[in-house]
Design a protein around this motif. Structure first.
Motif, PDB file in Angstrom:
ATOM      1  N   HIS A 129       0.446  -1.244   0.297  1.00  0.00           N
ATOM      2  CA  HIS A 129      -0.082   0.094   0.062  1.00  0.00           C
ATOM      3  C   HIS A 129       0.982   1.118   0.176  1.00  0.00           C
ATOM      4  N   ASP A 130       1.844   1.262  -0.620  1.00  0.00           N
ATOM      5  CA  ASP A 130       3.110   2.394  -1.178  1.00  0.00           C
ATOM      6  C   ASP A 130       2.488   3.446  -1.332  1.00  0.00           C
ATOM      7  N   ASP A 131       0.525   4.022  -2.220  1.00  0.00           N
ATOM      8  CA  ASP A 131       0.693   4.543  -1.948  1.00  0.00           C
ATOM      9  C   ASP A 131      -0.418   5.641  -0.688  1.00  0.00           C
ATOM     10  N   HIS A 132      -0.372   4.443   0.090  1.00  0.00           N
ATOM     11  CA  HIS A 132      -1.587   5.106   1.310  1.00  0.00           C
ATOM     12  C   HIS A 132      -0.637   5.900   1.942  1.00  0.00           C
ATOM     13  N   PRO A 133      -1.458   7.242   2.355  1.00  0.00           N
ATOM     14  CA  PRO A 133      -0.314   8.595   3.056  1.00  0.00           C
ATOM     15  C   PRO A 133       0.298   8.345   4.319  1.00  0.00           C
ATOM     16  N   ASN A 134       0.196   7.039   5.368  1.00  0.00           N
ATOM     17  CA  ASN A 134       0.788   7.274   6.361  1.00  0.00           C
ATOM     18  C   ASN A 134       1.810   6.217   5.918  1.00  0.00           C
ATOM     19  N   VAL A 135       2.044   5.280   5.145  1.00  0.00           N
ATOM     20  CA  VAL A 135       2.783   4.929   4.759  1.00  0.00           C
ATOM     21  C   VAL A 135       3.826   5.713   3.596  1.00  0.00           C
ATOM     22  N   ALA A 136       3.387   6.066   2.758  1.00  0.00           N
ATOM     23  CA  ALA A 136       4.212   7.163   2.236  1.00  0.00           C
ATOM     24  C   ALA A 136       5.080   7.973   2.634  1.00  0.00           C
ATOM     25  N   ASN A 137       4.584   8.618   4.123  1.00  0.00           N
ATOM     26  CA  ASN A 137       4.768   9.630   4.594  1.00  0.00           C
ATOM     27  C   ASN A 137       6.074   8.578   5.448  1.00  0.00           C
ATOM     28  N   LEU A 138       6.114   7.834   6.207  1.00  0.00           N
ATOM     29  CA  LEU A 138       6.988   6.858   6.889  1.00  0.00           C
ATOM     30  C   LEU A 138       7.702   6.513   6.309  1.00  0.00           C
ATOM     31  N   ILE A 139       8.182   5.953   4.959  1.00  0.00           N
ATOM     32  CA  ILE A 139       8.773   5.549   4.064  1.00  0.00           C
ATOM     33  C   ILE A 139       9.573   7.412   3.310  1.00  0.00           C
ATOM     34  N   GLY A 140       8.926   8.420   3.824  1.00  0.00           N
ATOM     35  CA  GLY A 140       9.688   9.389   3.321  1.00  0.00           C
ATOM     36  C   GLY A 140      10.595   9.357   4.241  1.00  0.00           C
ATOM     37  N   TYR A 141      10.054   9.131   5.438  1.00  0.00           N
ATOM     38  CA  TYR A 141      10.884   9.717   6.572  1.00  0.00           C
ATOM     39  C   TYR A 141      11.831   9.180   7.349  1.00  0.00           C
ATOM     40  N   SER A 142      12.219   7.633   7.067  1.00  0.00           N
ATOM     41  CA  SER A 142      12.608   6.759   6.860  1.00  0.00           C
ATOM     42  C   SER A 142      14.263   7.341   5.656  1.00  0.00           C
ATOM     43  N   TYR A 143      14.061   7.151   4.563  1.00  0.00           N
ATOM     44  CA  TYR A 143      14.593   7.820   4.172  1.00  0.00           C
ATOM     45  C   TYR A 143      15.633   9.197   4.101  1.00  0.00           C
ATOM     46  N   ARG A 144      14.702   9.698   4.520  1.00  0.00           N
ATOM     47  CA  ARG A 144      16.055  11.012   5.437  1.00  0.00           C
ATOM     48  C   ARG A 144      16.671  10.702   6.097  1.00  0.00           C
ATOM     49  N   LYS A 145      16.167   9.866   7.125  1.00  0.00           N
ATOM     50  CA  LYS A 145      16.997   9.705   8.357  1.00  0.00           C
ATOM     51  C   LYS A 145      17.724   8.554   7.372  1.00  0.00           C
ATOM     52  N   LEU A 146      17.741   8.029   6.675  1.00  0.00           N
ATOM     53  CA  LEU A 146      19.354   7.157   6.023  1.00  0.00           C
ATOM     54  C   LEU A 146      20.395   9.015   5.158  1.00  0.00           C
ATOM     55  N   GLY A 147      19.443   9.565   4.839  1.00  0.00           N
ATOM     56  CA  GLY A 147      20.420  10.951   4.294  1.00  0.00           C
ATOM     57  C   GLY A 147      20.061  10.673   2.932  1.00  0.00           C
ATOM     58  N   ASP A 148      19.061   9.584   1.768  1.00  0.00           N
ATOM     59  CA  ASP A 148      18.655  10.044   1.084  1.00  0.00           C
ATOM     60  C   ASP A 148      17.782  11.151   0.745  1.00  0.00           C
ATOM     61  N   TYR A 149      18.176  12.000   0.625  1.00  0.00           N
ATOM     62  CA  TYR A 149      16.948  13.438   0.643  1.00  0.00           C
ATOM     63  C   TYR A 149      16.275  12.986  -1.130  1.00  0.00           C
ATOM     64  N   GLU A 150      17.031  12.658  -1.192  1.00  0.00           N
ATOM     65  CA  GLU A 150      15.873  12.967  -3.393  1.00  0.00           C
ATOM     66  C   GLU A 150      14.835  11.342  -2.545  1.00  0.00           C
TER      67      GLU A 150
END
Length: 201
Positions: free
Chosen positions: A109-130
Motif C-alpha cells: 500500500h505504497d500510496d497510502h499516505p501514512n505508509v508513504a510518509n514513513l517511507i519518506g521519513y526513513s529515507y530522510r533519516k538514512l540521508g537519501d534526501y532525493e
C-alpha cells in the motif's frame, strides 16, 4: 395505508437520528471538522515522534481534514494494521530505517499516505534526501491534508536549507489543523533554530 407507512418511516428515521446523536457528538461518527474518529498520532510527542498508536480506520484527523479517498479503505485490514505496527516500531523503537522501508513496501500500500510518509521519513533519516522527497510528495498526492507529512517534509526542507519552503509547509499545517496542533508546534520550533542547527526529528 400509504400515509401510515410514510409516518412509520419518518418516525423510524427520527428515532435512529436521536439514538445516534450522542455518538456523533462524541466524535464517533463522520462529519466535517476533521472527519471524526480518533487521531492515530494523537497525544504527546516524545522526542518529536508520533505516539506509538496506529491508524485504525478511515477518517483519521492526522491524515485528513475531510473524508478519505476510497483507495485507502485497507487501513482497517488487520493484516495491514499489524504490518504497519511492526514497521512503525522498527522506525521509532529500533531506528532501523532500512528494515522499516522494506517492511512498509511489503505491505503493498505504497500510496497510502501514512505508509508513504514513513517511507519518506526513513529515507530522510538514512540521508537519501532525493528518495525521501519522492515519498513525501507521494504521500501528499494521496492526501493533500496529511498533516504529519507536511511537518516531516517541512523538516526535510529545513535540512536542505529551504527555510521559505519550510515556512510554506508551516502555513499548510496551520490551514489544516491550526497553530495549536503538535505538527505545527514542532515545525515552528525547528524554524526558530538558527540555520545550520542539526535537527533531531
Amino acid at each position: 395505508m400509504l400515509t401510515t407507512m410514510i409516518r412509520l418511516v419518518a418516525l423510524g428515521t427520527f428515532a435512529a437520528a436521536v439514538l445516534n446523536a450522542p455518538a456523533l457528538a462524541a466524535g464517533g461518527g463522520g462529519g466535517g471538522g476533521g472527519g471524526g474518529g480518533t487521531d492515530p498520532y494523537a497525544g504527546a510527542y516524545s522526542a518529536q515522534k508520533p505516539q506509538p498508536t496506529y491508524p485504525k480506520r478511515p477518517g483519521s484527523r492526522a491524515t485528513q481534514k475531510g473524508k478519505k479517498p476510497n483507495n485507502q479503505s485497507s487501513i482497517g485490514d488487520p493484516a495491514f494494521a499489524a504490518g504497519y505496527r511492526v514497521a512503525y516500531d522498527t522506525i521509532y523503537e529500533r531506528n532501523d530505517y532500512a528494515a522499516a522501508i522494506a517492511q512498509l513496501k511489503s505491505l503493498g500500500h505504497d500510496d497510502h499516505p501514512n505508509v508513504a510518509n514513513l517511507i519518506g521519513y526513513s529515507y530522510r533519516k538514512l540521508g537519501d534526501y532525493e528518495q525521501s522527497q519522492v515519498w513525501y510528495q507521494r504521500a501528499l498526492k494521496a492526501d493533500p491534508n496529511h498533516v504529519l507529512t507536511w511537518q516531516y517534509y517541512g523538516l526535510w526542507q529545513l535540512e536542505q536549507g529551504n527555510r521559505e519552503q519550510a515556512m510554506y509547509h508551516l502555513s499548510r499545517i496551520a490551514a489544516i489543523c491550526g497553530t495549536a496542533c503538535e505538527e505545527y508546534k514542532s515545525l515552528a520550533a525547528a524554524l526558530e533554530k538558527p540555520t545550520g542547527t542539526a535537527l533531531v526529528y
